[in-house]
Design an enzyme around this catalytic site. Structure first.
Site: not given
Ligand SMILES: Cc1cc2nc3c(=O)[nH]c(=O)nc-3n(C[C@H](O)[C@H](O)[C@H](O)COP(=O)(O)OP(=O)(O)OC[C@H]3O[C@@H](n4cnc5c(N)ncnc54)[C@H](O)[C@@H]3O)c2cc1C
Ligand code: FES
Ligand code: FES
Length: 1353
Positions: A64, A277, A86, A825, A129, A1285, A424, A353, A903
């Site tokens: 996405c 988010n 997404c 399939e 993709c 395959e 924070l 990360f 198989r």
């Molecule tokens: C695909 C994917 C991979 C990820 N990989 C990792 C990884 O490798 N390592 C890892 O540690 N995490 C990982 N995460 C988790 C996430 O990305 C992290 O925790 C990220 O730092 C969250 O930040 P955000 O701004 O998106 O938080 P948000 O989703 O926006 O908020 C998270 C929470 O923090 C609170 N918050 C945010 N800011 C404040 C503030 N200033 N004061 C008070 N509360 C606050 C929000 O209210 C909420 O509860 C991953 C997530 C995804 C979806």
């Molecule tokens: S998932 Fe990358 S080409 Fe099919």
């Molecule tokens: S659909 Fe958004 S990362 Fe997979």
């Protein structure tokens, strides 16, 4: 604690204002945006921009990816960021410009070079993709017009591709990098033609090594990109006013001042602060959390500031992780090295990360406040006792306090000492002192874009210029519901010398201080406990090295061979070569056979113009369906109550077994042992019990959760093969046996008899496009379905059965699939049948595309297998007998399991001639979703057993397994245990070529030396041959049809029975048709696969798509050629168009169908001496070199070489793409991908977050593929061979190389070199097999008290 008492409260929200942003240069204004709506939904559903794809919905696949651009008002510059649409709330787009794949180029206007190059370098197979990858690259180029290969590595951390094996994408995009461009600029020989810089063309020996022509690429001119919308740039108000958007269930606030933010928090203490988010978005989508108040603080200056102080750098809590990394990088280059030890650790953690799209938006504040026990930043901040600035509004006054991370900060699972009404505001990253050292490590399932299994941070200060510990803080993630410190262990370290004696005490103490219950969530108990100690030891080594460099410790205090133990792996820059047969010079230039033609829809895929099932425009009165799934693995259904669901506004109907007769409800691929909707009993979690139909997806899914089902649990619940054996839970008619020779006698007479076993897990297909279906009623007694299926005829037949219509009233169409790999399939019926039923009964179009978690929970996987064998052999290692038992975990219904097992039983001997065989097969019935076809279809599982027993034999007779392989290889003329004569068996040739290509013996000698010099790093090399039988096991399926319509303008519409899944089938069929008709490919088009064009088609599976459909195409072409011959003879110099025109006016039919039946296959040997099980075999050999980290179980594939015999390739680019893609999928199967189930049969690994497929960084550092030349195959179209395959099993080279590396580690410690290693060889299994003084400290829980969190099916 400080209090500011002079605050005048401002009103947080002045007025409701519309959301304004730009998409692809066009202004979008929305007066009522829904705070719960993501940018992806908005783009796809509201703006109908469907180029951006949904692959997972949780930020884990990158399908996405779009680019957002915004003004940095402080610097007046524009920032371009790749983000996951997404997870991005559409409300956060105010003032931003969004660029989607449609916005950068198209086939109708002008292709963008990033679109063109991925297509022309063969980097797009199924294409699902591709838009995401294109947008990641595009966003990189917008901020960095000349990136390095390292930048590419970072850019693609968050993108997955299941088809290509990544190599072609990197090769194509390498042309944008510094590494590619040379000082010759446009005159560079790499740009101008095929010659390498040394000027030599690789055309010797009739081979070619150029799959694409770089000189054809459009030049990239960064100055030609669209400008940022001036309206957004010039008007600071977009970032300066408070905003509020009110949706049906929640309200979005965007304050722009701290005071307003604090006021909102005071009014709504449980209002959700949303920055990136990336946590909240996942909670809302997958945990169905409802947050009525969303507060977006990204415009509040205090939360965005970055400031360097004397002793620290202060980061506002909303600063993104990418900005932190960038800032730290800059400062680290300037500040004294010792001050930056914490910063360097933070950068290292940030590199691993998530992916770049997440880091571009995720905040540090979000990571801290989420307080995940496996957070990456919390351990380092905790060990640093980082200072936090926290503010709140109390009695109308701003209240600021300082909070320390460190002991006591985290108070429980996702809880800390910051209160709900507090915010924070900022975090201090400390500068380290001269005697302070900071080291951190993270161990995950996959290195890139994965959450930690365990991570650790060590912050130690020594007494000045000594190695005596003055103060130490250690923090660990993944060991408890919170980040944990180890105060007791730290205490015993104070005043102690940093030496090996201390290591021993610390290791013992950590084992006590950080225990883990045997049922702790996350499982891998012993591994996680051992990681705590191992990561500490790595830190010990790393700090020793720094002390040695600082002159505090003597240079030789740590033996040199231990030093590499401190290191972690880094992704090497890819090197690769692809060698294939050059077409003969006499071949006409317009004859496409044998040429590396690009995938017929690659360009459309790269521009987002290619349509997949869910991209079909919505009908006006269309409804959406959501499945109601079983939450029990084995239970009687007592009652189903849909009353609450049906009461919801917008809900139209609920369907269950009551809506069908028993006969209509009973379905299945071969045996009708399944039900459309479970009627009396459920047999697995994820079984379909009913379906809700509503106005849209959100309503349907919410209502589906309101269907109440009462169950009565039934015991036992059988999940694993071992449980099935214990309960004798097999499908009827099993076990089955196949015997050849006299097994008892041969075993009795053998010099050696060895009994062994091996076991391998299943594999999730993880096609990037989940199952999707759109059904439309036509008249009152016809149905038209668009379905993402490999088997349109099967869908047609079963839909007809379910709605009691004859097949001629049901049409199923598949234009293209975003991958299938066998998963679509037979299992597409799970979705297609309820959708078709609902649309037929309601008389309205109905659609559903499964969410990733639903798809993973319901559709089954590759079959896990257990093999137990007894092998007899001579002193020389010649195998004389094998008695083998094969157990397949089939899940709850038969599906195709009988055929998968067959198989496996037919392939268990791989390339080895075994004169006396008894092979038994058991189809185990378990309470899992029905397991199904997956690329290789039991073959890789069977051959896995062969490679175990050949290595067992070599070990026991004390010979090189290469020699043992050679003496056991089949020879041409040998007969298999299912009585097939091997007419041609080129395995020796493949092996010799591969040994030479891979420099096997040279590398093996180097590895011995490397292993001698490295205590904690070991390397292994392994060679694996493969032999794969080509034909459907179900003999009637070995047939195909085609239909060719030539229109009066000379254009040709080709239809055939195969589905385009990404494998390039349509491209190859066009090539065959072009050669057969003698016309250019440009005149031929394939629109779709449809049951009303070609009837009774076989599934596109078993690798035979090109073989059988190609022959059917030739048959149709021959008919047309016969009809056209008189005209051509009469007008030999006329053009194709003229011939067709004349034929039309002479009333010659220009439409012909073709048919093909594979000869001899499945015939009765008594009647046909050429009768055979398989049409022929595809062979190949692979070699991989792998390095492992014995302390963590991490690994890196250093090189892979593959030599495949695929006859005369129809299209080397597509075939090499298939080989590389299959290799990477096989590598995933044998090394990386682990399905995780609870003992009650619930699938934990329901998305890319938990289920790790190989990513860009996992491809071998050197990846070479050669196609065997001069090996035409007389039994398939234009002398080609099937390729889909067969190469998959070569992925196991990585597994066996890992095993060699572990063997080296064990041998060094005097441990037995005979040990069990189950596939996949995960980090946990590798680490625990490398037993050492640290793993020995971990006490295993007694088995009877062991209540595991997960089981291995
Ligand atoms: C695909 C994917 C991979 C990820 N990989 C990792 C990884 O490798 N390592 C890892 O540690 N995490 C990982 N995460 C988790 C996430 O990305 C992290 O925790 C990220 O730092 C969250 O930040 P955000 O701004 O998106 O938080 P948000 O989703 O926006 O908020 C998270 C929470 O923090 C609170 N918050 C945010 N800011 C404040 C503030 N200033 N004061 C008070 N509360 C606050 C929000 O209210 C909420 O509860 C991953 C997530 C995804 C979806
Ligand atoms: S998932 Fe990358 S080409 Fe099919
Ligand atoms: S659909 Fe958004 S990362 Fe997979």
């Amino acid at each position: 604690m400080t209090t500011n008492s002079n605050v005048v409260l401002s009103v947080p929200v002045e007025k409701e204002s519309p959301l304004i942003f730009f998409v692809n240069g066009k202004k979008v204004t929305d007066a009522e945006p829904d705070p719960e709506c993501t940018l992806l939904t908005y783009l796809r559903d509201k703006l109908r921009l469907c180029g951006t794809k949904l692959g997972c919905g949780e930020g884990g696949c990158g399908a996405c990816t779009v680019m957002i651009s915004r003004v940095d008002r402080a610097t007046n510059s524009i920032k371009h960021l790749a983000v996951n649409a997404c997870l991005m709330p559409v409300c956060a787009m105010h003032g931003c410009a969004v660029t989607t794949i449609e916005g950068i180029g198209s086939t109708r206007t002008r292709l963008h070079p990033v679109q063109e190059r991925i297509a022309k370098s063969h980097g797009s197979q199924c294409g699902f993709c591709t838009p995401g990858i294109v947008m990641s690259m595009y966003a990189l180029l917008r901020s960095m017009p000349l990136p390095s290969m390292k930048d590419l590595e970072v850019t693609f951390q968050g993108n997955l591709c299941r088809c290509t094996g990544y190599r072609p994408i990197l090769e194509g995009y390498k042309t944008f990098t510094k590494e590619f461009s040379c000082s010759m600029g446009d005159k560079c020989c790499k740009v101008n033609g095929n010659k390498g810089c040394n000027g030599a063309e690789s055309e010797q020996n009739g081979v070619n090594d150029q799959l694409f022509e770089k000189s054809e690429f459009l030049p990239f001119d960064p100055s030609q990109e669209p400008i940022f919308p001036p309206e957004l740039h010039l008007n600071p108000q977009f970032d300066a006013v408070n905003l509020v958007f009110t949706g049906p269930r929640s309200t979005w606030y965007r304050p722009v001042e701290l005071l307003d933010l604090l006021k909102l928090k005071a009014e709504h203490p449980h209002g959700k602060i949303i920055v990136g988010n990336t946590e909240v978005g996942v909670e809302m989508k997958f945990k169905q959390f409802l947050y009525p108040v969303h507060i977006n603080p990204i415009k509040v200056p205090e939360l965005n500031e970055i400031r360097e102080l004397e002793d620290s750098i202060l980061f506002g809590s909303a600063v993104t992780l990418m900005d932190i990394e960038e800032y730290l990088r800059g400062r680290t280059e300037k500040l004294p090295r010792h001050q930056t030890r914490f910063f360097r650790c933070a950068m290292k953690m940030l590199h691993y990360f998530a992916g770049k799209q997440i880091r571009n938006v995720a905040s540090l504040g979000g990571n801290i406040m989420t307080g995940s026990p496996i957070s990456d930043m919390n351990p380092i901040l905790t060990a640093a006792c980082a200072k936090l600035k926290v503010c709140s509004l109390v009695d109308g006054k701003v209240h600021t306090r300082e909070v320390r991370m460190g002991p006591g900060f985290f108070t429980g699972y996702r809880k800390n000492t910051i209160l709900p009404h507090e915010v924070l505001v900022a975090i201090h990253f400390p500068k380290t002192s001269k005697d302070q050292y900071f080291v951190a490590y993270k161990q995950a399932r996959r290195r890139d874009d994965d959450i930690a299994i365990v991570n650790a941070a060590i912050n130690v200060t020594f007494e000045p210029n000594t190695n005596i510990v003055q103060e130490i803080y250690m923090a660990f993630g993944g060991m408890a519901p919170t980040t944990l410190m180890a105060p007791a262990t730290s205490k015993i370290m104070v005043k102690q010398k940093w030496d090996r004696v201390l290591v021993e005490r610390v290791a013992e103490s950590l084992c006590v201080e950080l225990p883990l219950a045997s049922s702790a969530p996350g499982g891998m108990i012993a591994y996680r406990r051992s990681l705590v100690v191992s990561l500490f030891f790595k830190a010990f080594l790393a700090i020793c090295q720094e002390l040695m460099q600082a002159g505090v410790l003597e240079a030789n205090v740590i033996p040199e061979r231990e030093l590499s133990g401190a290191e972690t792996f880094h992704t090497p820059i890819l090197k690769s070569a692809q060698i294939f047969e050059r077409v003969r010079s006499e071949q006409s230039t317009c004859d496409p056979i044998g040429r590396p033609k690009i995938h017929a829809s690659a360009l459309k895929q790269a521009t987002g113009e290619a349509i997949y099932c869910d991209d079909i425009p919505r009908h006006e009165n269309e409804l959406y369906l959501a499945l109601v799934l079983s939450t029990k693995a084995h239970a009687n259904i007592i009652s189903i109550d849909a009353t609450d669901a049906l009461r919801q506004p917008g809900v139209h109907a609920f369907f269950s077994s009551k809506d069908l007769t028993q006969h209509e409800n009973e379905v299945g691929t071969v045996f009708h042992d399944e039900e459309v909707f479970a009627s009396k009993k459920v047999n697995c979690q994820g079984q379909v019990v009913g379906a809700i139909v509503a106005d849209n997806q959100v309503l349907a899914q919410r209502a589906a959760r309101l269907v109440h089902i009462k169950y009565e649990e039934v015991y036992p619940v059988i999940i694993t093969i071992e449980q099935a054996i214990e309960h004798k839970s097999y499908f009827p008619n099993y076990p089955q046996f196949n015997e050849k020779g006299n097994i008892d006698k041969a075993l009795k007479e053998a010099d050696h008899v060895y009994e062994g076993s091996c076991r391998m897990g299943g594999q999730e297909h993880f096609y990037l496009e989940t199952n999707a279906c759109v059904s439309t009623p036509r008249d009152n007694d016809e149905i038209e379905l668009f379905c993402s299926t490999q088997n349109p005829s099967e869908i047609q037949k079963l839909v007809a059965h379910v709605v009691s219509l004859p097949c001629h009233r049901v049409v199923c169409r598949s234009k293209r699939l975003g991958g299938g790999f066998g998963g679509k399939e037979s299992r597409s019926i799970i979705l297609a049948l309820p959708v078709a039923l609902a649309s037929y009964r309601l008389g309205r179009p109905v659609r559903c595309m499964l969410d990733r978690d639903e798809d993973m929970m319901t559709t089954g996987t590759r079959h896990p297998f257990l093999f137990k064998y007894k092998v007899g052999f001579t002193k020389e290692g010649l195998i004389t007998a094998c008695n083998i038992e094969c157990y397949a975990n089939a899940g709850w219904s038969m599906d195709l399991s009988f055929s998968v097992l067959e198989r496996a039983m037919n392939h268990f001997e791989n390339c080895y001639r075994i004169p006396n065989i008894k092979v038994g097969g058991w189809v185990c019935k378990t309470n899992l979703p029905s397991n199904t076809a997956f690329r290789g279809f039991g073959g890789p599982q069977g051959m896995f057993a062969a490679e175990h027993l050949i290595r067992d034999v070599a070990r026991i007779v004390g010979k090189d397994y290469i020699d043992v392989m050679r003496i056991n290889f089949y020879k041409t003329g040998d007969i298999t245990h299912y009585n097939q004569r091997l007419e041609d068996f080129p395995i020796e040739r493949c092996m010799n070529d591969c040994l030479e290509q891979s420099k096997f013996h040279e590398k093996r000698a180097q590895i011995v030396e490397f292993n001698r010099k490295n205590r904690w790093r070991k390397r292994g090399i392994s060679l694996v041959p493969t032999k794969y039988g080509i034909a459907f096991g179900a003999m009637h399926l070995n047939q195909a049809g085609a239909l060719i319509n030539i229109y009066a303008d000379g254009s040709v519409l080709l239809s055939h029975g195969g589905v385009e899944i990404g494998q390039g089938l349509h491209t190859k069929m066009i090539q065959c048709c072009a050669r057969a008709l003698g016309i250019p490919t440009e005149l031929i088009h394939i629109s779709e696969t449809a049951t009303d064009k070609v009837p009774n088609t076989s599934p596109t599976a078993a690798s035979v798509g090109s073989d059988i459909n190609g022959m059917a195409v030739l048959d149709a072409c021959e008919k047309l050629n016969r009809r056209l011959r008189p005209i051509k003879e009469a007008h030999p110099n006329a053009s194709w168009h003229a011939w067709i025109n004349k034929a039309y006016f002479q009333r010659i039919s220009l439409s012909a169908s073709g048919f093909y039946k594979m000869p001899d296959v499945g015939d009765d040997p008594a009647k046909n001496p050429n009768a055979r099980t398989y049409n022929y075999y595809t062979n190949g050999v692979g070699v991989s070199v792998v390095e492992i980290d014995c302390l963590t179980g991490d690994h890196q594939v250093l090189s892979t070489d593959i030599v495949m015999d695929i006859g005369s390739s129809l299209n080397p680019a597509i075939d090499i793409g298939q080989i590389e893609g299959a290799f990477m999928q096989g590598y995933g199967l044998f090394v990386l991908e682990e399905l995780i189930y609870s003992p009650q049969g619930a699938l934990y690994s329901r998305g890319p977050g938990m289920y790790k497929l190989p990513g860009f960084a996992d491809i071998p550092g050197e990846f070479n593929v050669s196609l065997l030349t001069g090996a035409p195959n007389p039994r398939a179209v234009y002398s080609s061979k099937a390729v889909g395959e067969p190469p998959l099993f070569i992925g196991s080279t990585a597994f066996f190389a890992i095993k060699e590396a572990i063997t080296a580690a064990r041998a060094e410690r005097g441990l037995s070199v005979h040990f069990q290693l189950e596939a996949p060889a995960t980090a946990a299994r590798i680490r625990m097999a490398c037993q050492d003084e640290f793993t020995e400290l971990i006490d295993q829980p007694p088995t009877d008290a062991h209540k595991p969190w997960n089981v291995v099916p």
